[in-house]
Design a protein around this motif. Structure first.
Motif, PDB file in Angstrom:
ATOM      1  N   SER A 199      12.797 -28.249  12.587  1.00 32.37           N
ATOM      2  CA  SER A 199      12.172 -26.520  12.332  1.00 32.37           C
ATOM      3  C   SER A 199      12.559 -25.634  12.207  1.00 32.37           C
ATOM      4  N   SER A 200      13.761 -25.420  12.408  1.00 38.04           N
ATOM      5  CA  SER A 200      14.480 -23.944  12.053  1.00 38.04           C
ATOM      6  C   SER A 200      14.655 -24.367  10.601  1.00 38.04           C
ATOM      7  N   GLU A 201      15.128 -25.308  10.463  1.00 43.87           N
ATOM      8  CA  GLU A 201      16.007 -25.616   8.740  1.00 43.87           C
ATOM      9  C   GLU A 201      14.671 -24.955   8.092  1.00 43.87           C
ATOM     10  N   ILE A 202      13.730 -25.601   7.883  1.00 43.90           N
ATOM     11  CA  ILE A 202      12.827 -25.704   7.361  1.00 43.90           C
ATOM     12  C   ILE A 202      12.289 -23.460   7.279  1.00 43.90           C
ATOM     13  N   MET A 203      12.495 -23.524   8.211  1.00 44.52           N
ATOM     14  CA  MET A 203      12.183 -21.785   7.846  1.00 44.52           C
ATOM     15  C   MET A 203      13.531 -21.124   6.825  1.00 44.52           C
ATOM     16  N   SER A 204      14.790 -21.260   7.807  1.00 41.73           N
ATOM     17  CA  SER A 204      15.978 -20.543   6.677  1.00 41.73           C
ATOM     18  C   SER A 204      15.422 -21.656   5.383  1.00 41.73           C
ATOM     19  N   PHE A 205      15.976 -22.688   4.906  1.00 37.45           N
ATOM     20  CA  PHE A 205      15.671 -23.579   3.471  1.00 37.45           C
ATOM     21  C   PHE A 205      14.852 -23.104   2.958  1.00 37.45           C
ATOM     22  N   LEU A 206      13.995 -23.628   3.297  1.00 40.49           N
ATOM     23  CA  LEU A 206      11.952 -22.768   2.114  1.00 40.49           C
ATOM     24  C   LEU A 206      11.429 -21.353   2.574  1.00 40.49           C
ATOM     25  N   VAL A 207      11.055 -21.454   3.929  1.00 37.11           N
ATOM     26  CA  VAL A 207      10.168 -20.067   4.025  1.00 37.11           C
ATOM     27  C   VAL A 207      10.659 -18.478   3.931  1.00 37.11           C
ATOM     28  N   GLU A 208      12.338 -18.204   4.710  1.00 32.98           N
ATOM     29  CA  GLU A 208      12.370 -17.355   4.175  1.00 32.98           C
ATOM     30  C   GLU A 208      13.120 -17.173   2.814  1.00 32.98           C
ATOM     31  N   PRO A 209      13.610 -17.680   2.172  1.00 29.61           N
ATOM     32  CA  PRO A 209      14.024 -17.919   0.595  1.00 29.61           C
ATOM     33  C   PRO A 209      12.805 -17.726  -0.369  1.00 29.61           C
ATOM     34  N   ALA A 210      12.220 -18.075  -0.045  1.00 27.12           N
ATOM     35  CA  ALA A 210      11.078 -18.113  -0.977  1.00 27.12           C
ATOM     36  C   ALA A 210      10.165 -17.076  -0.479  1.00 27.12           C
ATOM     37  N   LYS A 211      10.122 -15.994   0.632  1.00 27.47           N
ATOM     38  CA  LYS A 211       9.278 -15.193   1.084  1.00 27.47           C
ATOM     39  C   LYS A 211      10.272 -13.577  -0.170  1.00 27.47           C
ATOM     40  N   GLU A 212      11.578 -14.303   0.732  1.00 27.32           N
ATOM     41  CA  GLU A 212      12.093 -13.070   0.453  1.00 27.32           C
ATOM     42  C   GLU A 212      11.921 -12.523  -1.102  1.00 27.32           C
ATOM     43  N   LEU A 213      12.268 -13.998  -2.314  1.00 25.33           N
ATOM     44  CA  LEU A 213      12.386 -14.412  -4.147  1.00 25.33           C
ATOM     45  C   LEU A 213      11.050 -14.350  -4.199  1.00 25.33           C
ATOM     46  N   LYS A 214      10.130 -13.807  -3.053  1.00 26.75           N
ATOM     47  CA  LYS A 214       8.220 -13.979  -3.509  1.00 26.75           C
ATOM     48  C   LYS A 214       8.167 -14.654  -5.071  1.00 26.75           C
ATOM     49  N   LEU A 215       8.387 -16.248  -4.229  1.00 29.17           N
ATOM     50  CA  LEU A 215       8.092 -17.448  -5.219  1.00 29.17           C
ATOM     51  C   LEU A 215       7.002 -17.911  -5.098  1.00 29.17           C
ATOM     52  N   ARG A 216       6.695 -18.238  -6.440  1.00 26.42           N
ATOM     53  CA  ARG A 216       5.391 -19.253  -5.713  1.00 26.42           C
ATOM     54  C   ARG A 216       5.541 -19.996  -5.396  1.00 26.42           C
ATOM     55  N   THR A 217       4.950 -20.768  -4.608  1.00 28.31           N
ATOM     56  CA  THR A 217       5.893 -21.582  -3.945  1.00 28.31           C
ATOM     57  C   THR A 217       4.358 -22.637  -2.790  1.00 28.31           C
ATOM     58  N   THR A 218       4.580 -23.633  -3.069  1.00 25.22           N
ATOM     59  CA  THR A 218       3.709 -25.154  -2.402  1.00 25.22           C
ATOM     60  C   THR A 218       4.216 -26.051  -1.538  1.00 25.22           C
ATOM     61  N   VAL A 219       3.948 -25.750  -0.404  1.00 25.91           N
ATOM     62  CA  VAL A 219       4.259 -26.530   0.283  1.00 25.91           C
ATOM     63  C   VAL A 219       3.260 -27.890   0.900  1.00 25.91           C
ATOM     64  N   ARG A 220       3.652 -28.907   0.632  1.00 28.69           N
ATOM     65  CA  ARG A 220       2.133 -30.668   0.594  1.00 28.69           C
ATOM     66  C   ARG A 220       2.973 -31.083   2.059  1.00 28.69           C
ATOM     67  N   GLY A 221       2.413 -31.599   3.001  1.00 23.94           N
ATOM     68  CA  GLY A 221       3.055 -32.813   4.055  1.00 23.94           C
ATOM     69  C   GLY A 221       2.019 -32.782   5.328  1.00 23.94           C
ATOM     70  N   VAL A 222       2.036 -33.417   6.171  1.00 22.16           N
ATOM     71  CA  VAL A 222       1.715 -33.286   7.292  1.00 22.16           C
ATOM     72  C   VAL A 222       2.150 -33.275   8.758  1.00 22.16           C
ATOM     73  N   ARG A 223       1.386 -32.807   9.521  1.00 20.77           N
ATOM     74  CA  ARG A 223       2.023 -32.852  11.066  1.00 20.77           C
ATOM     75  C   ARG A 223       2.646 -31.071  11.331  1.00 20.77           C
ATOM     76  N   TYR A 224       1.937 -30.460  11.035  1.00 21.75           N
ATOM     77  CA  TYR A 224       1.880 -29.215  10.264  1.00 21.75           C
ATOM     78  C   TYR A 224       1.806 -27.962  11.996  1.00 21.75           C
ATOM     79  N   PRO A 225       2.272 -27.760  13.141  1.00 23.07           N
ATOM     80  CA  PRO A 225       1.114 -27.080  13.729  1.00 23.07           C
ATOM     81  C   PRO A 225       1.186 -25.421  13.464  1.00 23.07           C
ATOM     82  N   GLU A 226       0.147 -24.968  14.452  1.00 20.63           N
ATOM     83  CA  GLU A 226      -0.722 -23.782  13.624  1.00 20.63           C
ATOM     84  C   GLU A 226       0.585 -22.659  13.588  1.00 20.63           C
TER      85      GLU A 226
END
Length: 376
Positions: A199-226
């Motif tokens: 969970s923390s790795e997804i935030m630090s290695f995906l969500v935060e870099p994508a947000k900082e760089l303002k990248l057009r980003t797509t995530v696909r997968g299941v079992r994502y909590p609210e």
């Protein structure tokens, strides 16, 4: 040869990555003139969740995408002795019900003329040791472990030379570059949230870099909590839910880069075992940047086939560089493709499986003795 695979599911890849690999292996076996069939339980958790999530459409789509694959569904009254008796080799996945694992071993010991293998492709040998240790594998000829670190667990349990490393790989008849596809975004990650194993790795290695760089980003997968979905929305990341694995090559082709975020049990306890997405992404020719993991077996050439970011800050820097320097990205793509095509296709794994199978000849009544105190 006639191969029979007991799998959690071949039809459904909903939170079930092993289906990717078995589909590719079966297709390769059939291409070479062998027979291959899969059996999955009528109460498969993955298939149940897929239908609940998506309806029956993906079942029909599977049959259209993989028309040559034979799949049988078994229930409580299924005749496993008859099914196994028609096979030359039976390969049983570790998610198979423990009672059935034991039953197949008894069938093998009491007259079965097939070779029987146990296939372990998960971290339960370290994260749920008691579950694996309780399995009765005394009737099995050998174990297939999807990494050397996992193989060593079985060595310690007394299997000696009867446990073989058999990594996953890419089905390159499906996973291949698609340069004709127009780019729709910069970054894509295809992976499941899981049980807070990253969970923390997804935030630090995906969500935060994508947000900082303002990248057009797509995530696909299941079992994502609210909470995770809110974080994706806050970063303006598009979440698309489940994606059939047969559609992944095109999804990769529509984006300029992807990331690998391994689950914590693999990083900490089973080094050297990547997810199958690494093989598939490199086979598709998409540049890959990975969160830290140790390629203990030298499967790839880290730094050439893909980059490793030691933390979120470095992930941001590498993504910026990758997207700004086409030559850098192209060199990485060429290197990754070269490695996969030379070493990590389902064709290579079938070669390995056939070589292992050739060293075993069915013998009845030979029980493999495992020390009682040993744990996998």
């Amino acid at each position: 040869m006639r191969f029979l695979f007991y799998t959690h599911s071949l039809v459904s890849d909903w939170n079930h990555g092993n289906a990717h690999f078995l589909r590719g292996v079966m297709r390769e076996l059939i291409r070479r003139g062998h027979e291959a069939m899969a059996l999955e339980p009528s109460d498969s958790w993955s298939r149940r969740n897929l239908v609940a999530d998506q309806g029956l459409g993906p079942i029909a789509a599977f049959r259209k995408a993989f028309p040559g694959l034979r799949v049988g569904i078994y229930g409580a009254d299924f005749d496993h002795e008859a099914a196994a008796g028609e096979a030359d080799m039976v390969i049983v996945h570790e998610w198979t019900d423990p009672d059935l694992v034991a039953e197949l071993g008894r069938i093998r010991l009491t007259g079965g003329r097939f070779t029987l293998a146990f296939h372990d492709t998960h971290h339960r040998a370290v994260s749920a040791k008691r579950d694996i240790a309780r399995l009765d594998l005394s009737g099995y000829d050998f174990v297939l472990a999807f990494g050397e670190a996992l193989r060593e667990r079985y060595l310690h349990a007394g299997w000696g030379r009867h446990v073989h490393t058999w990594h996953e790989a890419a089905d390159t008849s499906l996973f291949r570059p698609m340069p004709e596809v127009e780019k729709q975004g910069e970054l894509i990650w295809i992976g499941n949230w899981g049980d807070d194993e990253r969970s923390s790795e997804i935030m630090s290695f995906l969500v935060e870099p994508a947000k900082e760089l303002k990248l057009r980003t797509t995530v696909r997968g299941v079992r994502y909590p609210e909470t995770a979905l809110r974080a994706l929305r806050a970063a303006k990341i598009v979440y698309g839910g489940w994606l059939a694995n047969a559609a992944v090559p095109r999804a990769f082709a529509e984006h300029r880069a992807t990331v690998h975020i391994p689950r914590r049990p693999y990083v900490e306890a089973l080094p050297g075992i990547p997810t199958i997405r690494v093989f598939e992404a490199l086979a598709c020719g998409i540049p890959l940047i990975s969160a830290p993991w140790t390629d203990a077996e030298g499967l790839f050439r880290p730094g050439k086939d893909f980059c490793i970011a030691k933390d979120g800050k470095e992930m941001t820097r590498l993504l910026r560089q990758l997207l700004a320097e086409p030559a850098f990205a192209a060199e990485m793509v060429a290197s990754g493709l070269e490695t996969v095509r030379a070493r990590h296709t389902c064709g290579h794994r079938v070669d390995e499986l056939l070589a292992i199978a050739a060293s075993y000849r069915p013998r009845t009544g030979v029980k493999r003795t495992i020390p009682e105190e040993a744990e996998v």
